[in-house]
Each structure stands twice: as structure tokens, then as C-alpha cells.
Design an enzyme around this catalytic site. Structure first.
Site, PDB file in Angstrom:
ATOM      1  N   GLU A 155      42.652  35.967  33.081  1.00 49.49           N
ATOM      2  CA  GLU A 155      41.953  37.128  32.538  1.00 49.49           C
ATOM      3  C   GLU A 155      41.970  38.240  33.580  1.00 49.49           C
ATOM      4  O   GLU A 155      42.687  38.151  34.585  1.00 49.49           O
ATOM      5  CB  GLU A 155      40.538  36.767  32.091  1.00 49.49           C
ATOM      6  CG  GLU A 155      39.833  35.736  32.944  1.00 49.49           C
ATOM      7  CD  GLU A 155      39.365  36.245  34.294  1.00 49.49           C
ATOM      8  OE1 GLU A 155      38.259  36.811  34.374  1.00 49.49           O
ATOM      9  OE2 GLU A 155      40.108  36.044  35.283  1.00 49.49           O
ATOM     10  N   GLU A 209      41.853  37.605  37.205  1.00 45.56           N
ATOM     11  CA  GLU A 209      43.038  36.912  37.732  1.00 45.56           C
ATOM     12  C   GLU A 209      42.744  35.528  38.285  1.00 45.56           C
ATOM     13  O   GLU A 209      43.425  35.061  39.193  1.00 45.56           O
ATOM     14  CB  GLU A 209      43.714  37.766  38.822  1.00 45.56           C
ATOM     15  CG  GLU A 209      44.031  39.175  38.357  1.00 45.56           C
ATOM     16  CD  GLU A 209      44.923  39.925  39.330  1.00 45.56           C
ATOM     17  OE1 GLU A 209      46.025  40.319  38.919  1.00 45.56           O
ATOM     18  OE2 GLU A 209      44.521  40.106  40.491  1.00 45.56           O
TER      19      GLU A 209
END
Length: 793
Positions: free
Chosen positions: A431, A434
Site C-alpha cells: 500500500e 510500502e
């Protein structure tokens, strides 16, 4: 001819400069591919010939006398005053004053508009400004980190036409430091052993007399001759050979400084004159707005037009070695989208369009982009993030809406990206922070919005099959958002129902129960395993930002209460928010730099996101605008993070002030620009109208389709749904609903763009029954070898 060679090689481990920059600068002319940064009152990393290639640690003055205590280092022993010399240019005046009043250094810093040279005009005077500081000899100290590395540098003292010049290089990148005043005694040495700083600290003069230091961590030092109380010029020139770098530096030293300044500020004036004036939406008269527009534009590369790095900084650089040579001077498609839409919001459609062209050039064959990459396209990290595939589609749509496109991006960019989103999602490998895989509200918001915008492009391009496909997938994901990401058994400090930061994909328990353990990054060993239902972040706000949910949606309101309770930080400069509960990306508890573990601090850009929600909800956000304007460095740079705890003065950490992570953050400056544009427009600037109309305004669009894919093997479906089986090669579906007593064998239907589907109509199977199937692949003519089961509920 080479002179005496320095001892003590290769020197100490190289470290970068602090990540919190007070200011940055560059000239917009193509002849000047040089970017500089300022921190602690001195020049720090200087970039050439690309915006992602640093070549120095710092460039500063030392003042030394004969007395044992008479050793002063500019960046450690002075108080700093920084000001912008021109409100519409990145032109900086820096004054550093020794704390005891013994001397004052005044500098104006810019780059030569005609050459790749950093230029600094300076004076060094006594504390009262009356002549040179008595009893102190001035030196210049340069620490090269050529071509993104502090190790394997070579430095030397050269004599060119009776002038001393300090030269450093690594491979084929050279830099040369020259001065309008003559350099006196000069040296090259290894840091921590024989460099000028160590020599002067011990001997109070340059005693070791070395002029060459090869293949190590090196520093170059020279005594300044002449009357330094009168303006003199230092020039750091670059080139592909020593001769070229020296020639550039000497040309700038010998040029008229006022003419250089006029050539430097002129293009910035032209740029600012072409922007939309959003000053009325600000609370500082537009000062930060114009600075933010310039900061974003300054992070664009010259060799690769449209490429913007995330920041001219390496977070906590003073604790980072060559192992972290990239820092934030990389391209992230997510940050790039924000930079481009920030430029578009400011009225710079041409800059945003260059970015879309750049994204077309760097898009991979499968329609995606790397997690991050150097400006010339080489991947650095290799994660796959759905929102980073979605944002280029949203940028294309924004430019289309603004009538700013000069080509049709649908066939070559939009369609391949949307196909990739539809195939990979709804689960993302990473997401936006990271760190984790699963169902992410923020990622799904961008992905759903991109699919709807892609459908708009498909409609205009007369591709009805793709239009239907993109909308089918978007509607399916939008319908099931809460099934995947909304918990009803949360454990977050009195809140039980909210969107999770990220939810595990297709776990054995129903996804909404949130029983999966989330491995949170950047926490000490043993501390990072936390139930996902306990982790709250602000990513759900993107559902409103991009039109997937209404501001008044009950799920949004419940999560908003949890987010504000758990992540909001009150500071004297206004409120800010943590990324998420249990975040570990920030300074350690005692304020030491982050080196792998820490405590997440507050992010000003999240103040901007929270403000956008207020605007979407029809409420004012002036207090949050003021907060963003107050979080800046002394030079107006919006940092990645601000300190959220009690003051730690000895580490320069004060509540609501920038931390040592990174400043400026382009994303934060772009968020501020878009916030002002949204206020001016009376609505969220980057919310795609077709998405908002389809979901937020029309209510939740009912989709009867649920989709089974090999990377998203749903286990259950409603008996009232259409179950779609989707593959990406020609195949026949072999299926049964009575445990293979009777079986059907039917070809899957092509759905365009390499997609084949089989739709089981409503009523194919009843509640409590199961459907079992497998595949026969046309090429190479073989069975799948595995049976799959979907149960009806």
C-alpha cells in the site's frame, strides 16, 4: 603534476548531510543542470547532471586562530539566519554568526544560468561587520560525495594559470572549487585521518601539505587569501573531465555576479507570473504558495523532462552511509502524480503534461510502473503498488478534463494501466506506505477511481467492451470495500468499527473480522506483530478524496472519529496526524536519528489530506491551512515529519517543528497547492467527477457481479450474484454443481484486451450449495490439474 599523497586512506565511513533542508535552489535554464541544498547554514548536497545524482556532503567555512580554542566550524558553531532574497525566485541569503560574536559570514547562493556551476557570493567579517575577523584565518572546506557516493572519491589540489583549484572526481563526474580571492595553502586528505578539518583542529594550520587523496572518503581544504570582508565569489563547477569542471568554475568566478543573479531569477519570475494566483486562499499572503510551486518545479530533471524526485534529501542523512545512496532522490509514481497535479492546480499544465509523457516513456510492457526508479527509468525497489499504477491514469484524466492533452493516452498508457489494475487487484502487494500487502482502503480508492476514469477514456475511444469491463471491476470492488477492509471488532482505544489500515487477503476468517496479524515495519524485534484490526490510519480519507464514498458515509464517520482520537497530534503550530497507529518510521524515543527502528512522527501532508476531507464535507479548513504554513523550516520547506513529543533542544527537536527526516517533501508542497486550489474552487480539485457521481452522489452502486481469479480466489458468493470466472488465456471451463455427478464443459468468452470470462447467471446454484470447476487450457492443450470451489450463501 601530482604532489604529496595524503595518509590514512581510505578514511572514515562516509555519511550524508542532514535530511532536513532549510532551502533548495536551481536555475530553470537547460544549461544549468545543478541543484543545491542548504542546511545548518551551509551548502549540503549539490546535484549534477541529474536531479537524482548527489555530488557533495557539504561546503562550508572554517575560521582558525593560534589559540588552542580558536577553531570554529560554520555549521556547528554559529547561529543561522536564512531569508529568501526574492519572493518569486529560489534565491537565498544566509547569515551565520558565531555564538560569541567573533565573526559573521554572509552568503548569497544561486546557480550560474549559463553553466553547470553553483555560485556563492560571500563576506566574512568581524561580529560588528567592521573588517575581517581579527586573529582568525578563514578556510573553505569541501566534502565531495561524487556521483552518489562518499567512498571511492579522488581529490587533488590543481594549479591552473597560477590559480589553485580544488578538484574531486569519481569515474567520469568531476567537480572543481575555485574562488575570486586567491587560495592560499591547500590540501587534499582522507576524512578522519588527514583531511583539512583534522589538520586544522590539531595544528591550527595546514601542516600536512598533501595535495592528492585517491579512492576514499576525501575532503578538500584551502585558506582564503585577500580581504574576505569584501565580497568574494566561490564557484563549484561540474563537468565530464577535470578541464571542463575547472573551466566552468573559473568562468563563473570571473563573471559579473549581478548578471548571473539576473539570469538566475529571471526564469523564475517568468514561471511565477504564469501561475494562477491562489494567494487569497492562503493565510500568509501567498508566500508559501509561490514557494511551493517553485519547490515542486525545482525537483524536475533536465535530462528527463517530467521526472520529479520525491525530495532533494536523504532522510536522517547524518546517520546514513553509502548503503543508502538514493534517499528520496528517486521517482515514485505516487509522489510524481501529486507533483504533477500540484503543478496543474497552480496553472502549470505544461509541467503536468511533461510528466504524463514521462510516465508513458517509463511504463512497463505489462502496464505498470516500478515501485520507484532513477529518473532515467532503472528500477530501485521492486514492489508492486496498485495505486502507483492508478495515479498515472488519474493524471491523464485530470489533464483531459483541463483540455491540456496533446495526444490520446488511452491506447498506449491508460488502457494497459487499467488492465493491469483489474488483473492484479483488488489486493495490492504494497500500500502507499510500502510495507504490507492486502486490501487497502487508500489503494482501492485510487484503483477504483482509475478504472472509472479509464472507462471514460474507453467510451471516448469507442471501446465499449473495455468500458464495460473496467466498470464491472470498479463496481465489484466498490461494493465489497467494507467486506474487505471495515472491521466490526476493532481494538483501538475504545473504537470497534472502522476501516483498517490494511486487511489481510482472503484469510480463513471473514475479512471484516480482522483476525490476521499484521507485521508492522520499523519496530524493534518482537514488537512488530500486531492484529490488523488494531491498526488505524488516514488512508480511508482517500475514499472521499477520489469520490468512492460520500463524506457522510457512516463507515467514514466512524473511522474519522477513531483516526482523530488515535492519530491526531496537537502542537503549538496546529494539528497534524500520524500515518497510523504503531508506526515506527521516525526518530527514536530519545531523538536519535532513525536507523531502522523508531517512533513514527506527525506528517504535515496528512494535515492537508484531513483539510481536503473538511472541504468535501462542506466545512472550512482555514486552521489546517495555517498549520501547514506553520510547520515549515526557516526557509519555508514543508517537511515530511514534525516533532510530536516534548522538546529535545540538544537535538534540535521542538514540538510542531521539522524533524530530521526529510525536507522539503514534494508531495507535501503539492498537497498544500492543491488545498489552496480546492478552497478557491469550492470543491476538491483532484476528485474525478465521474467517480463521485457514480458512487458518492448516486449512493452505493449495486453490482451483481463477483469475480473469481487465480490471484483472488473467492470462496463464497451470494446466490443472487452473477459469478464471473476470469482468466487471461483461451480456456474452457469444466464445472459441476453436484460433485461431478453431472459436469458441463464450455468455452470461456473473450472480453477484449487479453481477458476471457465465463459468467454464471443468477440462480445457477442455491444457498448452501457449492460450485466446483477447473480449466482446460487451449494452448498447450492441457488440464489445470486443480479443482476450485465456491460456496453459495
Amino acid at each position: 603534476m601530482p604532489g604529496p599523497v595524503a595518509f590514512g586512506g581510505p578514511g572514515s565511513d562516509p555519511l550524508w548531510a542532514p535530511g532536513g533542508k532549510d532551502a533548495i535552489g536551481t536555475c530553470l535554464t537547460p544549461q544549468s543542470p545543478v541543484w543545491f541544498t542548504l542546511a545548518q547554514g551551509v551548502v549540503t548536497e549539490v546535484y549534477y547532471p541529474r536531479v537524482d545524482l548527489a555530488n557533495s556532503r557539504d561546503l562550508q567555512f572554517l575560521l582558525v586562530g593560534d589559540a588552542p580554542e580558536a577553531f570554529y566550524e560554520e555549521r556547528r558553531d554559529t547561529e543561522v539566519t536564512l531569508s529568501r532574497a526574492d519572493p518569486h525566485a529560489l534565491l537565498w541569503d544566509v547569515t551565520t554568526e558565531e555564538r560569541g560574536g567573533r565573526f559573521r559570514i554572509q552568503k548569497r547562493v544561486l546557480t550560474d544560468p549559463a553553466r553547470p556551476v553553483l555560485v556563492m557570493r560571500a563576506t566574512i567579517t568581524s561580529g560588528d561587520g567592521r573588517g575581517a575577523p581579527p586573529g582568525l584565518r578563514p578556510y573553505v572546506l569541501f566534502a565531495p560525495h561524487v556521483a552518489d557516493r562518499g567512498s571511492d572519491n579522488t581529490g587533488c589540489v590543481m594549479h591552473v594559470d597560477s590559480r589553485r583549484v580544488l578538484v574531486a572526481h569519481r569515474h567520469d563526474t568531476y567537480c572543481a572549487l575555485a574562488c575570486s580571492n586567491p587560495f592560499g595553502p591547500a590540501s587534499a586528505g582522507y576524512v578522519g585521518a588527514s583531511d583539512g578539518w583534522t589538520d586544522l583542529r590539531q595544528n591550527h594550520r595546514l601542516a600536512w601539505n598533501a595535495s592528492v587523496a585517491e579512492h576514499g572518503t576525501v575532503a578538500l581544504t584551502a585558506e582564503l587569501g585577500g580581504d574576505v570582508s569584501k565580497p568574494f565569489v566561490l564557484a563549484l563547477g561540474f563537468g565530464r573531465s577535470a578541464a571542463e569542471a575547472v573551466a566552468n568554475a573559473l568562468a563563473s568566478v570571473d563573471a559579473d555576479f549581478d548578471a548571473l543573479e539576473a539570469g538566475y531569477v529571471g526564469p523564475w519570475h517568468t514561471y511565477c507570473d504564469g501561475l494562477i494566483d491562489l494567494s487569497r486562499a492562503s493565510l500568509d499572503g501567498g508566500r508559501l504558495y509561490y514557494l511551493s510551486a517553485m519547490v515542486v518545479a525545482a525537483h524536475e530533471d533536465r535530462e528527463n523532462p517530467g521526472a520529479h524526485i520525491a525530495s532533494l534529501a536523504i532522510p536522517w542523512g547524518e546517520a546514513q552511509t553509502d548503503r543508502n545512496r538514493a534517499g528520496y532522490h528517486l521517482v515514485w509514481p505516487r509522489d510524481l502524480y501529486h507533483a504533477a497535479t500540484g503543478r496543474l492546480a497552480a496553472g502549470d499544465a505544461a509541467g503536468a503534461l511533461r510528466t504524463l509523457h514521462y510516465l508513458r516513456r517509463t511504463q512497463r510492457e505489462d502496464g505498470s510502473w516500478p515501485q520507484n526508479f532513477w529518473v532515467y527509468g532503472e528500477p530501485y525497489w521492486h514492489g508492486l503498488q496498485l495505486d502507483e499504477i492508478a495515479f498515472p491514469v488519474l493524471l491523464a484524466w485530470q489533464l483531459w478534463r483541463a483540455d491540456a492533452l496533446d495526444w490520446n493516452p488511452y491506447p498506449s498508457l491508460v488502457a494497459p494501466a487499467a488492465q493491469r489494475i483489474a488483473r492484479v487487484g483488488p489486493v495490492t502487494q504494497q500500500e502507499r506506505w510500502e510495507e504490507n500487502s492486502g486490501y487497502s482502503p487508500s489503494t482501492l480508492a485510487a484503483a477504483i477511481a482509475a478504472l472509472v476514469c479509464a472507462a471514460e477514456f474507453a467510451h471516448a475511444d469507442k471501446d465499449p467492451q473495455a468500458e464495460r469491463y473496467f466498470l464491472d471491476v470498479a463496481d465489484y470492488w466498490a461494493r465489497h470495500l467494507e467486506d474487505w477492509t471495515f472491521t466490526t471488532c476493532g481494538t483501538a482505544a475504545g473504537h470497534t468499527e472502522y476501516y483498517e489500515r490494511i486487511a489481510g487477503a482472503l484469510s480463513d476468517a471473514p475479512a471484516h473480522l480482522g483476525r490476521t496479524v499484521l507485521h508492522v515495519a520499523n519496530l524493534p524485534p518482537g514488537a512488530g506483530s500486531i492484529h490488523e484490526c488494531a491498526v488505524v490510519d488516514g488512508g480511508f480519507l482517500e475514499l472521499v478524496r477520489y469520490g468512492v464514498r460520500a463524506p457522510q458515509d457512516p463507515h467514514v464517520l466512524q473511522t474519522l472519529a477513531a483516526y482523530d482520537d488515535l492519530c491526531r497530534v496537537e502542537t503549538p503550530r496546529g494539528p497534524s496526524w500520524h500515518r497510523y497507529t504503531y508506526d515506527g518510521y521516525g526518530e527514536q524515543v530519545d531523538g536519535r536519528p532513525f536507523t531502522g527502528t523508531g517512533v513514527g512522527r506527525a506528517w504535515p501532508l496528512l494535515t492537508g489530506e484531513r483539510a481536503h476531507y473538511e472541504l468535501a464535507a462542506g466545512r472550512p479548513a482555514a486552521d489546517l491551512v495555517k498549520a501547514m504554513e506553520s510547520f515549515t523550516t526557516s526557509g519555508g520547506m514543508i517537511p515530511e515529519q514534525v516533532w510530536d513529543g516534548p522538546d529535545i533542544a540538544e537535538r534540535g527537536l521542538f514540538l510542531g517543528r521539522p524533524t530530521g527526516s526529510a525536507a522539503p517533501l514534494v508531495w507535501a508542497h503539492a498537497e498544500y497547492i492543491k488545498l489552496l486550489r480546492s478552497i478557491s474552487d469550492g470543491g476538491v480539485f483532484d476528485c474525478p467527477a465521474p467517480v463521485r457521481q457514480r458512487y458518492a452522489e448516486a449512493g452505493r452502486r449495486r453490482s451483481d457481479i463477483v469475480i473469481w481469479k487465480h490471484n483472488h480466489k473467492i470462496r463464497t458468493a451470494s446466490a443472487g450474484d452473477v459469478l464471473r470466472v476470469e482468466v487471461y488465456a483461451p480456456a474452457a471451463l469444466h464445472w459441476t454443481r453436484d460433485s461431478w455427478r453431472n459436469a458441463q464443459h464450455e468455452p470461456m468468452q473473450p472480453y477484449g484486451h487479453g481477458v476471457w470470462v465465463y459468467d454464471f447467471p443468477k440462480g445457477t446454484f442455491r444457498r448452501g450449495h457449492t460450485l466446483e470447476f477447473t480449466f482446460y487450457w487451449n494452448d498447450p492443450g492441457s488440464w489445470e490439474g486443480t479443482n476450485y470451489v465456491v460456496a453459495a450463501h
